[in-house]
Design a protein around this motif. Structure first.
Motif, short mmCIF file in Angstrom:
data_model
loop_
_atom_site.label_atom_id
_atom_site.label_comp_id
_atom_site.label_asym_id
_atom_site.label_seq_id
_atom_site.Cartn_x
_atom_site.Cartn_y
_atom_site.Cartn_z
N LEU A 1 0.79 -1.34 -0.01
CA LEU A 1 0.11 0.09 -0.08
C LEU A 1 1.05 1.34 0.09
CD1 LEU A 1 -2.93 -0.81 2.46
CD2 LEU A 1 -2.65 -1.21 0.09
N MET A 2 1.91 1.09 0.70
CA MET A 2 2.90 2.37 0.72
C MET A 2 3.43 2.62 -0.81
SD MET A 2 5.16 1.53 4.25
CE MET A 2 4.51 1.15 5.69
N PRO B 1 -1.53 2.53 5.86
CA PRO B 1 -0.22 1.89 6.62
C PRO B 1 0.27 2.89 7.51
CG PRO B 1 0.02 2.52 4.13
CD PRO B 1 -1.35 2.99 4.49
N ASP B 2 1.38 2.26 8.18
CA ASP B 2 2.14 3.34 9.16
C ASP B 2 2.72 4.15 8.35
OD1 ASP B 2 3.69 4.33 11.20
OD2 ASP B 2 4.29 2.32 12.10
N PHE C 1 8.17 6.80 6.05
CA PHE C 1 9.23 7.77 5.96
C PHE C 1 10.38 7.25 6.55
CE2 PHE C 1 5.05 10.39 5.65
CZ PHE C 1 5.48 11.09 4.34
N ASN C 2 10.40 6.44 7.49
CA ASN C 2 11.82 5.93 8.00
C ASN C 2 12.44 5.11 6.91
OD1 ASN C 2 12.24 7.00 10.62
ND2 ASN C 2 10.64 5.58 11.27
N PHE D 1 2.44 3.60 -3.23
CA PHE D 1 1.62 4.33 -4.15
C PHE D 1 2.00 5.92 -3.66
CE2 PHE D 1 -0.88 0.58 -4.49
CZ PHE D 1 -1.10 0.47 -5.76
N GLY D 2 2.77 5.79 -2.49
CA GLY D 2 3.21 7.25 -2.13
C GLY D 2 2.58 7.77 -0.79
N PRO D 3 2.92 8.65 -0.45
CA PRO D 3 2.11 9.43 0.83
C PRO D 3 0.74 9.60 0.46
CG PRO D 3 3.57 11.01 -0.03
CD PRO D 3 3.87 9.60 -0.81
N SER D 4 -0.34 10.04 1.33
CA SER D 4 -1.46 10.52 1.37
C SER D 4 -1.54 11.70 0.41
CB SER D 4 -2.26 10.54 2.40
OG SER D 4 -1.54 11.71 3.02
#
Ligand code: ACO
Length: 311
Positions: free
Chosen positions: A194-195, A261-262, A267-268, A197-200
């Motif tokens: 899910l990550m 997602p978290d 970002f980490n 696709f990039g940030p919200s």
């Protein structure tokens, strides 16, 4: 305020006329494409590492041949994309050096390990599935060479996705232990997929301009929703459970509701702190250094031939 040149450029984009390498384009348009195509190319190449890890351990000769072909396809995708980036005036060597120095990114997903054979199924099914979801619309992206590269890449990615689902099917219909491995792979790859696709959309700094220029066609959240809607029935067919208590069909919206997602983890990983960032970058550095003599030899040969022609 747009200059007349910029306004004419935007009119072409709005009329769905492709931009070609020798056409005038705003510097920012060029820079955004170099960033996105370069990141995309790096992802294809780094993406070979988690799968290449299993070529020597594939369970049958047939599975080994299929995986080998798939990993070679990914190398080909990287090459088309580096070529597309070259038409914008940046060389493959420069892009590689930007990757190795940490100035450029590659997809977060490839910083997660492939721990067992079911992971190869999950990578094909979910990771390539997410990649296609993002890349099918990019066949209509405004930059000609990028859009044309996407057409062939999407055909091959569809085969990759099918082969991944086929592995999952075998595992899910296998012994209790195999079914457990399949579920475990889904548990670990769901949120990282899910990550991809990039940030919200709220946090996506580039989306507004990239969508106005039709470099991007859909927003990160739109594609993520489309991926969830497509994948949940596939998981049900396998008899596996998506690891999300909040996952629920929303009749009113006509979509699944699901948990984000978290994003702290995301970002980490982007900052280099994912489980395999160091290993992946070391793999690329080693390949680049080990290949230096081939590049030097080819350059020396080309120079010799050029000198002979002049003489
Ligand atoms: N992994 C790593 N970095 C990411 C990811 C991700 N999954 N998603 C977003 N980012 C980065 C962006 O590159 C950007 O960083 P930067 O400004 O330092 O370059 C930042 O996070 C902010 O994100 P956005 O503003 O949403 O960035 P963008 O508009 O570029 O959208 C996206 C990100 C959707 C990944 C876009 O670049 C894209 O469609 N790329 C082409 C597809 C692609 O690269 N696929 C690779 C994986 S699939 C495969 O190779 C098998």
């Amino acid at each position: 305020e747009m200059t007349p040149e910029e306004a004419a450029f935007q009119d072409r984009i709005d009329a769905d006329i492709k931009i070609e390498p020798k056409d005038w384009m705003p510097d920012e348009y060029r820079a955004t494409l170099v960033r996105q195509i370069g990141q995309h190319a790096h992802s294809e190449i780094v993406g070979q590492l988690p799968e290449g890890n299993w070529i020597t351990r594939a369970p049958t000769l047939e599975r080994k041949a299929i995986l080998l072909a798939k990993v070679q396809d990914e190398a080909g995708h990287g090459l088309y994309l580096y070529c597309a980036a070259e038409t914008l005036g940046v060389s493959r060597d420069e892009l590689t050096e930007d990757l190795l120095s940490g100035r450029m990114k590659y997809s977060s997903i490839f910083n997660y390990p492939t721990l067992n054979w079911a992971d190869i199924g999950a990578v094909g099914w979910l990771v390539d599935g997410a990649a296609i979801m993002n890349q099918v619309p990019l066949q209509r992206t405004s930059y000609g060479p990028y859009s044309r590269a996407m057409i062939r890449i999407c055909k091959e990615e569809s085969f990759h996705q099918r082969q991944g689902y086929d592995i999952m099917m075998k595992m899910a219909q296998g012994t209790e232990a195999q079914k457990k491995m399949a579920q475990d792979a889904l548990n670990r790859f769901w949120y990282p997929s899910l990550m991809m696709f990039g940030p919200s959309d709220k946090e996506s700094v580039h989306s507004a301009q990239s969508m106005a220029w039709k470099i991007k066609i859909d927003s990160n959240d739109e594609l993520r929703q489309r991926f969830v809607d497509q994948t949940v029935p596939q998981a049900e067919y396998l008899g596996l459970t998506v690891p999300d208590d909040k996952l629920k069909w929303n009749e009113e919206r006509g979509h699944y509701d699901f948990s984000e997602p978290d994003w702290t983890e995301f970002f980490n990983v982007l900052k280099g702190k994912g489980p395999c960032n160091t290993e992946r970058m070391n793999g690329r550095k080693r390949a680049w250094e080990d290949g230096a003599w081939v590049r030097d030899g080819l350059m020396a040969h080309a120079q010799k031939r050029a000198a002979r022609k002049v003489a």
